[in-house]
Design a protein around this motif. Structure first.
Motif, PDB file in Angstrom:
ATOM      1  N   PRO A 119       0.795  -1.225   0.000  1.00 55.73           N
ATOM      2  CA  PRO A 119       0.000   0.000   0.000  1.00 55.73           C
ATOM      3  C   PRO A 119       0.829   1.277   0.000  1.00 55.73           C
ATOM      4  O   PRO A 119       0.306   2.352  -0.223  1.00 55.73           O
ATOM      5  N   GLN A 120       2.129   1.151   0.279  1.00 58.89           N
ATOM      6  CA  GLN A 120       2.908   2.366   0.496  1.00 58.89           C
ATOM      7  C   GLN A 120       3.207   3.123  -0.790  1.00 58.89           C
ATOM      8  O   GLN A 120       3.464   2.525  -1.827  1.00 58.89           O
ATOM      9  N   ALA A 121       3.161   4.438  -0.673  1.00 58.26           N
ATOM     10  CA  ALA A 121       3.524   5.273  -1.819  1.00 58.26           C
ATOM     11  C   ALA A 121       5.036   5.204  -2.012  1.00 58.26           C
ATOM     12  O   ALA A 121       5.790   5.142  -1.044  1.00 58.26           O
ATOM     13  N   VAL A 122       5.435   5.190  -3.248  1.00 60.65           N
ATOM     14  CA  VAL A 122       6.869   5.180  -3.559  1.00 60.65           C
ATOM     15  C   VAL A 122       7.146   6.278  -4.581  1.00 60.65           C
ATOM     16  O   VAL A 122       6.218   6.916  -5.071  1.00 60.65           O
ATOM     17  N   GLY A 123       8.379   6.488  -4.872  1.00 58.27           N
ATOM     18  CA  GLY A 123       8.698   7.528  -5.845  1.00 58.27           C
ATOM     19  C   GLY A 123       9.974   7.187  -6.569  1.00 58.27           C
ATOM     20  O   GLY A 123      10.714   6.288  -6.157  1.00 58.27           O
ATOM     21  N   TYR A 213       5.097  13.179  -8.728  1.00 61.41           N
ATOM     22  CA  TYR A 213       4.419  12.940  -7.455  1.00 61.41           C
ATOM     23  C   TYR A 213       4.820  11.570  -6.944  1.00 61.41           C
ATOM     24  O   TYR A 213       5.673  10.925  -7.508  1.00 61.41           O
ATOM     25  N   SER A 214       4.146  11.140  -5.889  1.00 65.54           N
ATOM     26  CA  SER A 214       4.405   9.782  -5.418  1.00 65.54           C
ATOM     27  C   SER A 214       3.572   8.810  -6.255  1.00 65.54           C
ATOM     28  O   SER A 214       2.563   9.187  -6.844  1.00 65.54           O
TER      29      SER A 214
ATOM     30  N   ASP B  51      -2.950   3.095   2.695  1.00 68.68           N
ATOM     31  CA  ASP B  51      -1.527   3.033   3.080  1.00 68.68           C
ATOM     32  C   ASP B  51      -1.319   3.377   4.547  1.00 68.68           C
ATOM     33  O   ASP B  51      -0.200   3.327   5.048  1.00 68.68           O
ATOM     34  N   PRO B  55      -0.574  -1.175   6.733  1.00 65.47           N
ATOM     35  CA  PRO B  55       0.574  -1.401   7.627  1.00 65.47           C
ATOM     36  C   PRO B  55       0.153  -1.751   9.065  1.00 65.47           C
ATOM     37  O   PRO B  55       0.802  -2.568   9.717  1.00 65.47           O
ATOM     38  N   SER B 248       2.895   9.607   1.777  1.00 66.97           N
ATOM     39  CA  SER B 248       3.005  10.038   0.379  1.00 66.97           C
ATOM     40  C   SER B 248       2.776  11.539   0.269  1.00 66.97           C
ATOM     41  O   SER B 248       3.475  12.231  -0.477  1.00 66.97           O
ATOM     42  N   THR B 252       5.566  14.196  -0.883  1.00 64.83           N
ATOM     43  CA  THR B 252       5.336  15.004  -2.081  1.00 64.83           C
ATOM     44  C   THR B 252       5.453  16.484  -1.779  1.00 64.83           C
ATOM     45  O   THR B 252       6.091  17.229  -2.526  1.00 64.83           O
ATOM     46  N   LEU B 276      11.619   5.322   4.039  1.00 64.37           N
ATOM     47  CA  LEU B 276      10.408   5.227   3.217  1.00 64.37           C
ATOM     48  C   LEU B 276      10.001   6.601   2.683  1.00 64.37           C
ATOM     49  O   LEU B 276       9.570   6.742   1.544  1.00 64.37           O
ATOM     50  N   GLN B 279      11.726   7.906  -0.455  1.00 65.01           N
ATOM     51  CA  GLN B 279      11.300   7.396  -1.765  1.00 65.01           C
ATOM     52  C   GLN B 279      10.425   8.406  -2.492  1.00 65.01           C
ATOM     53  O   GLN B 279      10.380   8.433  -3.709  1.00 65.01           O
ATOM     54  N   THR B 280       9.668   9.201  -1.733  1.00 66.65           N
ATOM     55  CA  THR B 280       8.852  10.214  -2.410  1.00 66.65           C
ATOM     56  C   THR B 280       9.480  11.604  -2.326  1.00 66.65           C
ATOM     57  O   THR B 280       9.399  12.382  -3.269  1.00 66.65           O
ATOM     58  N   TYR B 318       9.375  -3.356   4.064  1.00 67.54           N
ATOM     59  CA  TYR B 318       9.536  -1.960   4.476  1.00 67.54           C
ATOM     60  C   TYR B 318       9.290  -1.884   5.980  1.00 67.54           C
ATOM     61  O   TYR B 318       8.942  -2.876   6.614  1.00 67.54           O
ATOM     62  N   ILE B 320       7.663   0.985   9.025  1.00 69.23           N
ATOM     63  CA  ILE B 320       7.265   2.286   9.582  1.00 69.23           C
ATOM     64  C   ILE B 320       7.051   2.040  11.063  1.00 69.23           C
ATOM     65  O   ILE B 320       6.300   1.133  11.439  1.00 69.23           O
TER      66      ILE B 320
END
Lengths: 287, 411
Positions: A119-123, A213-214, B51, B55, B248, B252, B276, B279-280, B318, B320
């Motif tokens: 479910p996690q957003a990635v980029g 964006y993500s 999301d 988790p 996210s 962003t 984590l 990554q964004t 991952y 968190i």
């Protein structure tokens, strides 16, 4: 408001940048509707697939962004061909069943991706980092490049529909399937081509936003909602309508946020309701 | 003949529906005592905030697997295995209420973990309170423990601290480390929890002499923050505060604000993982983010916390730290049930939870917060303050349980 003139320009340009991406997604959606009269609810998930594939190609296989973008466009296009041949053509002529199938497919894709990739957003690392400064206006380089590519894709599609034989055939089927058939145009092949183009464009749009964006497996739903807004504003099945609708939504969200914050999103829906009441065919749709 | 068939089918349907209706009526809506200790989970598992929910589910799955593999739970003479039953609450109050009804009256769970925000928690409590089922949420507002204008919630607990416990410590660190930071912009998601958090922050910031220069909210699922950031950055803030932004959204808008030339700090109050977030946001852009965390790293960490983080990462790819909040509650709940010698006397278990001290992840934990919430219902443990520096999440301070619970001087 306290914004400088430069800030206002930045907001305006951001609205256009956003608008071109909305337009690109909506073009594919409109295309399928125009040719096959299909409300293709899977469209948002194809956009998500485009973004996700782009992320995977870049992060797992270390492909350069341009190659990933190109591959994703082709891959999602081929996926469109497969969907048409293996699934949707069984339901042509039955609008309700096609609608339900596309809705079910959207859920299957969304949930499968959620299970597969979490479910996690990635980029992805910005392929075009930095800022472009013009006079006192600062613009993010990646967004600007993505907007330029979006415009390029839209122009390429326009050229294809105006000049290429296959493009003209698609337009003919969209305008009058029976007359097109009498002219010797194979509707079945045109529908396959439409699926290829439509899904390729949606996939490309997803890959284009991936560096901005993500990327997450839940991004398809909101994309579909935005697409509905765009096609209602511009007119379902209309090429210029998708572009105008996309730009309107982009500008509305960008400028509206400055004045009314998060209510800008609600205003989009309010305008959609108003359009459905007073101009249900949108700007360019048929009555 | 055709008409007759239709009549027969319709009659059969009516009869079937009547039977189902009668059967449902005859079911007494009283939770049964199951053989297995059943933990219900009521969080969003689909949609834009999945999301957050997924988790939490994964954290509980792992903890329950660990407890079962270690021999289960000893209650009286019997050994129980724990079973996790998850329901998607759709991140709505009504969806949460329906999910809680299914968990209690269909699955007969003994305890419910969830929701994750205030509005879905209130939906869960509409069902758990009359059913006398203990509920532990991750909600962010005091409403989850003392709802205004509504009946009390005698079976409600919380596993994640609210801003009430955390922000004094975090702002204290920022004031000390960055004395030049004077102007704060509040930028958060548009929901009940976030608005509560921002109101509390605004109150505290005023008290400590920092100026709130902007307060803006965005809708969940927002991807493009440039317009709202244009407005926020025009006020030249030194710190952008976003209490409950999801990973996210946080990533962003950190990335986009840096692209727009913002050089200041960020502050938020949900345990995150830098790795984590990067990554964004990108690693460099996230420098200057101050937040709080559980003791899963840093000088005061425990091997149990580290082992859990490692196992989680191995299983799900991952990590968190916020996912350890509900497992910590389950540890406490299990210990309370063991002490109570049974799972049927909810009031007895509540009493033990309110007064006992528990061990989870090698840390002493207790339910506290009676001064603020009316009863000791906040799972309290020492916390860490961390800051992203040089692309790394660095521990920069601690917030002890006593510091978290000291009454506010301005209430």
């Amino acid at each position: 408001m306290g914004l400088t003139v430069a800030s206002w320009f930045e907001v305006l340009i951001n609205g256009f940048e956003l608008g071109f991406i909305y337009a690109l997604v909506a073009l594919g959606f409109s295309l399928i509707y125009g040719v096959g009269r299909i409300i293709f609810c899977t469209h948002g998930e194809i956009y998500m697939m485009g973004a996700m594939f782009c992320y995977l190609l870049i992060t797992r296989l270390s492909w350069p962004y341009p190659l990933a973008l190109f591959s994703v466009t082709i891959l999602t296009g081929i996926f469109g061909l497969i969907l048409d041949r293996a699934l949707f053509r069984r339901f042509y002529g039955n609008d309700f069943n096609i609608f339900i199938v596309s809705l079910a497919l959207a859920m299957i894709i969304a949930n499968s991706f959620m299970e597969l990739f979490g479910p996690q957003a990635v980029g992805i690392t910005e392929p075009f980092p930095g800022i472009v400064s013009f006079l006192t206006i600062d613009l993010a380089r990646d967004k600007l490049i993505v907007a330029v590519i979006s415009v390029g894709l839209i122009l390429a599609l326009k050229f294809f529909f105006d000049r290429a034989k296959a493009g003209q055939a698609i337009r003919a089927v969209a305008q009058d399937p029976e007359a097109a058939s009498l002219q010797g145009i194979n509707k079945s092949q045109i529908l396959s081509l439409t699926f290829f183009l439509s899904l390729a464009v949606a996939g490309a749009a997803g890959a284009l936003v991936a560096p901005l964006y993500s990327v997450s497996t839940s991004m398809g739903q909101s994309a579909l909602l935005d697409t509905f807004i765009v096609v209602i504003l511009g007119g379902l099945g209309s090429f210029p309508g998708a572009i105008l609708g996309g730009l309107l939504l982009g500008l509305l969200q960008s400028i509206g946020t400055i004045f009314i914050g998060h209510f800008a999103y609600l205003v989009s829906f309010t305008i959609v309701i108003i359009f459905l009441v007073i101009k249900p065919q949108g700007f360019f749709g048929h009555a | 003949m055709k008409k007759l068939s239709i009549i027969l089918v319709v009659s059969a349907l009516i009869a079937a529906l009547t039977i189902v209706g009668c059967t449902q009526k005859s079911v007494t809506p009283t939770p049964e005592v199951p053989k297995t200790l059943k933990v219900g989970l009521c969080v969003p598992l689909s949609g834009p905030v999945a999301d957050w929910g997924i988790p939490v589910k994964q954290g509980l799955e792992l903890r329950i697997e660990q407890i079962n593999n270690a021999g289960g739970v000893k209650i009286g003479q019997d050994t129980y295995n724990i079973e996790l039953i998850a329901e998607d609450n759709l991140f709505t109050s009504d969806g949460a209420k329906t999910a809680a009804e299914k968990l209690i009256y269909r699955d007969h769970v003994n305890v419910i973990c969830g929701g994750i925000a205030s509005h879905d928690t209130l939906g869960v409590q509409l069902v758990t309170t009359p059913a006398k089922i203990i509920n532990c949420s991750m909600a962010w507002t005091s409403e989850a423990l003392k709802p205004e204008g509504q009946p009390t919630v005698p079976y409600a607990f919380k596993s994640l601290p609210t801003p009430h416990e955390t922000i004094r410590g975090i702002w204290g660190y920022i004031q000390q480390a960055y004395p030049q930071a004077k102007k704060v912009a509040l930028l958060d998601a548009n929901d009940m929890s976030s608005r509560y958090g921002e109101a509390l922050n605004a109150k505290w910031l005023k008290y400590i002499g920092l100026q709130v220069v902007s307060e803006e909210y965005y809708e969940y699922g927002t991807k493009d923050f440039v317009p709202i950031l244009t407005k926020v950055l025009s006020q030249n803030p030194d710190v952008i505060h976003s209490g409950s932004a999801g990973m996210s959204e946080l990533g962003t808008f950190i990335k986009q604000s840096r692209q727009m030339g913002y050089k200041g700090l960020f502050m938020q109050e949900i345990p995150i993982t830098g790795e984590l977030l990067f990554q964004t946001s990108g690693q460099e852009a996230a420098n200057g983010l101050v937040t709080y965390d559980f003791l899963c790293y840093g000088p005061k960490t425990t091997s149990e916390y580290q082992d859990f983080a490692k196992a989680f990462k191995e299983k799900y790819g991952y990590w968190i730290s916020a996912v350890s909040a509900q497992p910590a509650f389950i540890d406490c709940f299990v210990q309370a049930v063991e002490k109570a010698g049974g799972i049927s006397d909810t009031d007895k278990i509540v009493g033990i939870l309110e007064t006992g001290t528990f061990k989870s992840f090698g840390v002493d934990m207790r339910f506290a917060g009676a001064d603020y919430y009316g009863r000791p219902r906040m799972l309290s443990q020492p916390l860490l303050i961390s800051e992203i520096k040089g692309g790394e999440q660095v521990p920069v301070g601690n917030i002890t349980v006593d510091e978290q619970l000291t009454p506010w001087p301005i209430e």
